[in-house]
Design an enzyme around this catalytic site. Structure first.
Site, mmCIF file in Angstrom:
data_model
loop_
_atom_site.group_PDB
_atom_site.id
_atom_site.type_symbol
_atom_site.label_atom_id
_atom_site.label_comp_id
_atom_site.label_asym_id
_atom_site.label_seq_id
_atom_site.Cartn_x
_atom_site.Cartn_y
_atom_site.Cartn_z
ATOM 1 C CB THR A 24 -0.957 -0.001 1.206
ATOM 2 O OG1 THR A 24 -1.766 -1.185 1.156
ATOM 3 C CG2 THR A 24 -1.865 1.216 1.180
ATOM 4 C CG PHE A 25 5.064 3.205 1.671
ATOM 5 C CD1 PHE A 25 4.907 4.447 2.267
ATOM 6 C CD2 PHE A 25 6.240 2.951 0.977
ATOM 7 C CE1 PHE A 25 5.900 5.426 2.175
ATOM 8 C CE2 PHE A 25 7.238 3.908 0.882
ATOM 9 C CZ PHE A 25 7.057 5.149 1.481
ATOM 10 C CE LYS A 45 -5.695 -4.566 0.241
ATOM 11 N NZ LYS A 45 -4.417 -5.046 -0.302
ATOM 12 C CG ASP A 62 -3.880 -2.305 3.096
ATOM 13 O OD1 ASP A 62 -3.193 -1.741 3.972
ATOM 14 O OD2 ASP A 62 -3.768 -3.506 2.807
ATOM 15 C CD GLU A 119 -2.401 -2.457 -1.805
ATOM 16 O OE1 GLU A 119 -2.458 -2.969 -0.667
ATOM 17 O OE2 GLU A 119 -2.367 -1.221 -1.993
ATOM 18 N N GLY A 120 -2.942 -6.212 -4.854
ATOM 19 C CA GLY A 120 -3.324 -7.548 -4.434
ATOM 20 C C GLY A 120 -3.517 -7.648 -2.928
#
Length: 199
Positions: A24-25, A45, A62, A119-120
């Protein structure tokens, strides 16, 4: 290939060596780099577990971080949110995840935004349910795959194994990004170079 210029990335799928590698960052940094180019960007996500209750609603931390960058509605960023901090196939106790709906939502984002970052959840070899793995979703989305490497003790092994598995599973591997989690880890540069030399 190690990625050094986030702004040059196309729409992509972000995975990682493991949970808490910093997906996430890194995703937020990529989204900001795109925005600085004047692009209309979206985060997606599809599945998040280990969510929290906030104002009577179950939310992914997230997704909240991604929302802070893109300002999208949380439901647009994260349609499948599970409370248990577990693999999705365990956390999704009601069998809510639906691949078709997930892909329809994704295609809408592609149509409405210049760049989409997906994003996984967890690492690469994650079951979404009893029939589907994360790679099935990635293949259906057909996005370049970018791996986030958690730079710390053990990162060479975790990174090389994950890169090899991504390459075995799909031809969508695009490169990787080093994320230095521990500022006190003295051998960060040597570990990063070892991954570069062997991947």
């Amino acid at each position: 290939m190690q990625i050094t210029r986030h702004q040059d990335l196309p729409s992509c799928f972000i995975t990682a060596t493991d949970t808490d590698a910093g997906k996430t960052f890194v995703s937020c940094q990529i989204l900001k780099a795109w925005q600085q180019q004047g692009l209309k960007v979206a985060a997606y996500k599809p599945v998040a577990s280990g969510a929290i209750w906030q104002h009577g609603q179950l939310v992914s931390e997230d997704a909240l971080a991604l929302h802070a960058v893109t300002k999208q509605p949380l439901a647009e960023i994260n349609p499948y949110t599970f409370e248990a901090p577990a693999s999705p196939h365990i956390a999704d106790v009601d069998g809510a995840f639906a691949m078709d709906a997930c892909l329809t939502h994704f295609r809408q984002l592609l149509a409405n935004y210049d760049r989409v970052l997906v994003e996984g959840v967890g690492g690469w070899c994650v079951p979404l349910n009893e029939e589907l793995m994360l790679v099935d979703l990635v293949k259906a989305m057909n996005l370049p795959v970018v791996m986030v490497a958690r730079i710390g003790l053990g990162c060479i092994n975790h990174s090389l194994l994950t890169i090899d598995r991504i390459r075995q599973d799909t031809d969508l591997y695009h490169g990787w990004i080093a994320n230095r989690i521990d500022p006190d880890f003295n051998d960060a540069e040597a570990n990063i170079q070892a991954i570069i030399d062997r991947s």
